[in-house]
Design a protein around this motif. Structure first.
Motif, PDB file in Angstrom:
ATOM      1  N   THR A  60      12.631   0.796   2.611  1.00  0.00           N
ATOM      2  CA  THR A  60      11.929   0.543   1.359  1.00  0.00           C
ATOM      3  C   THR A  60      10.841  -0.509   1.551  1.00  0.00           C
ATOM      4  OG1 THR A  60      13.978   1.039   0.171  1.00  0.00           O
ATOM      5  CG2 THR A  60      12.225  -0.041  -1.076  1.00  0.00           C
ATOM      6  N   LEU A  61      11.178  -1.588   2.256  1.00  0.00           N
ATOM      7  CA  LEU A  61      10.224  -2.661   2.502  1.00  0.00           C
ATOM      8  C   LEU A  61       9.027  -2.171   3.310  1.00  0.00           C
ATOM      9  CD1 LEU A  61       9.596  -5.710   2.261  1.00  0.00           C
ATOM     10  CD2 LEU A  61      10.813  -6.013   4.442  1.00  0.00           C
ATOM     11  N   ALA A  62       9.271  -1.279   4.252  1.00  0.00           N
ATOM     12  CA  ALA A  62       8.183  -0.777   5.102  1.00  0.00           C
ATOM     13  C   ALA A  62       7.057  -0.182   4.272  1.00  0.00           C
ATOM     14  CB  ALA A  62       8.725   0.254   6.092  1.00  0.00           C
ATOM     15  N   ARG A  63       7.399   0.558   3.241  1.00  0.00           N
ATOM     16  CA  ARG A  63       6.381   1.175   2.382  1.00  0.00           C
ATOM     17  C   ARG A  63       5.660   0.139   1.522  1.00  0.00           C
ATOM     18  NH1 ARG A  63       6.431   6.631   2.127  1.00  0.00           N
ATOM     19  NH2 ARG A  63       5.380   6.587   0.099  1.00  0.00           N
ATOM     20  N   GLU A  64       6.377  -0.914   1.155  1.00  0.00           N
ATOM     21  CA  GLU A  64       5.795  -1.927   0.287  1.00  0.00           C
ATOM     22  C   GLU A  64       4.747  -2.798   0.982  1.00  0.00           C
ATOM     23  OE1 GLU A  64       9.810  -2.551  -2.501  1.00  0.00           O
ATOM     24  OE2 GLU A  64       8.994  -4.213  -1.321  1.00  0.00           O
ATOM     25  N   VAL A  65       4.921  -3.033   2.288  1.00  0.00           N
ATOM     26  CA  VAL A  65       4.047  -3.998   2.978  1.00  0.00           C
ATOM     27  C   VAL A  65       3.120  -3.359   4.001  1.00  0.00           C
ATOM     28  CG1 VAL A  65       5.722  -5.851   2.627  1.00  0.00           C
ATOM     29  CG2 VAL A  65       5.777  -4.539   4.752  1.00  0.00           C
ATOM     30  N   ALA A  66       3.145  -2.049   4.119  1.00  0.00           N
ATOM     31  CA  ALA A  66       2.337  -1.388   5.144  1.00  0.00           C
ATOM     32  C   ALA A  66       0.848  -1.687   4.987  1.00  0.00           C
ATOM     33  CB  ALA A  66       2.583   0.119   5.113  1.00  0.00           C
ATOM     34  N   ARG A  67       0.339  -1.673   3.751  1.00  0.00           N
ATOM     35  CA  ARG A  67      -1.083  -1.914   3.520  1.00  0.00           C
ATOM     36  C   ARG A  67      -1.490  -3.358   3.819  1.00  0.00           C
ATOM     37  NH1 ARG A  67      -3.554   2.261   0.457  1.00  0.00           N
ATOM     38  NH2 ARG A  67      -2.465   4.169   1.065  1.00  0.00           N
ATOM     39  N   ASP A  68      -0.500  -4.218   4.014  1.00  0.00           N
ATOM     40  CA  ASP A  68      -0.781  -5.616   4.349  1.00  0.00           C
ATOM     41  C   ASP A  68      -0.832  -5.850   5.852  1.00  0.00           C
ATOM     42  OD1 ASP A  68      -0.716  -6.486   1.597  1.00  0.00           O
ATOM     43  OD2 ASP A  68       1.462  -6.304   1.686  1.00  0.00           O
ATOM     44  N   GLY A  69      -0.720  -4.788   6.643  1.00  0.00           N
ATOM     45  CA  GLY A  69      -0.757  -4.935   8.094  1.00  0.00           C
ATOM     46  C   GLY A  69       0.574  -5.331   8.696  1.00  0.00           C
TER      47      GLY A  69
END
Length: 261
Positions: free
Chosen positions: A169-178
């Protein structure tokens, strides 16, 4: 291959154990500054000494991960000594062997705080600075029990599966942050923890530990237990720039042990 870790700061939880120490030393050889955290200071200091002997920079942090009140203080020490955390390796100790039924609620609660809430709290503490810099790696070490539950390791099976759902779940939340977020699954790696589990099984079944180990090895297609360094190599790859398009993954390092797809 240059993993692009020179000058990065890594925090390795459980850094004094078999897997954690191998991961810490491997990241340091790749040029990272490494903080190693764990309950017992002596093995952490041994890892730090080895890293410094190779001209690396390292910090030992005595830290009972179940004590959530210490999270801000310990991360603050890392930031003061080495800089903000770029790579977080969530590697917690395993709970005692146990069946699923009949375990006291207090045992579940204590292990949940040490194995799950600690990882979440520490990750939440380092994420804001990763987001500000637009780069970060969250790598969580679990167990083959998250894919194929292991008999008599019910607490480990259940709680590490919690980390799997959280990580995805976290992976999808922070992906756009690099920031990439991945899980690594060890099979039978030759560490003191695996030796302990073999000994415990041998005791329960009134068998020799060597026979238990031989039985385990027979189920591994590569025909041996893995080496901590082999596991650490995969973690280091995920921590580096070469793995920048890998996130939300579950990576098995098991010698082919897990039979499911």
């Amino acid at each position: 291959m240059d993993l692009g870790l020179a000058g990065k700061t890594a925090l390795v939880l459980g850094g004094g154990g078999g897997l954690g120490s191998a991961i810490a030393r491997t990241l340091a050889r790749e040029g990272a500054q490494v903080a190693v955290a764990g309950r017992s200071l002596a093995p952490l200091e041994a890892v730090v000494s080895a890293i410094r002997a190779d001209n690396g920079k390292a910090l030992a942090l005595e830290w009972d991960l179940g004590d959530l009140a210490r999270v801000d203080d310990r991360i603050g020490r890392v930031e003061a000594a080495l800089g903000p955390v770029d790579v977080l390796v969530n590697n917690t100790g395993g709970p005692p062997p146990s069946p699923a039924a009949g375990q006291p609620a207090s045992t579940w609660q204590a292990q949940f705080e040490a194995m799950v809430l600690s990882v979440i709290a520490i990750t939440d503490r380092v994420l804001p600075s990763m987001r500000q810099r637009g780069w970060g790696r969250i790598i969580t070490s679990t167990s083959s029990g998250v894919v194929a539950p292991i008999s008599n390791l019910a607490i480990s099976n259940a709680l590490r599966l919690t980390l799997l759902g959280w990580s995805k779940t976290l992976a999808r939340e922070v992906a756009r942050d690099g920031i990439t977020v991945n899980v690594v699954v060890p099979g039978r790696i030759a560490t003191p923890r695996v030796a302990f589990l073999d000994d415990q099984k041998a005791h329960r079944e009134s068998r020799a530990a060597a026979d238990v180990a031989a039985e385990s090895i027979a189920a591994i297609p590569l025909g041996r237990y893995g080496e901590p360094q082999e596991y650490a190599n995969v973690v280091a790859f995920l921590a580096g720039t070469a793995a920048s398009y890998m996130t939300g993954s579950v990576v098995r390092v098991d010698g082919g042990l897990i039979q499911s797809l």
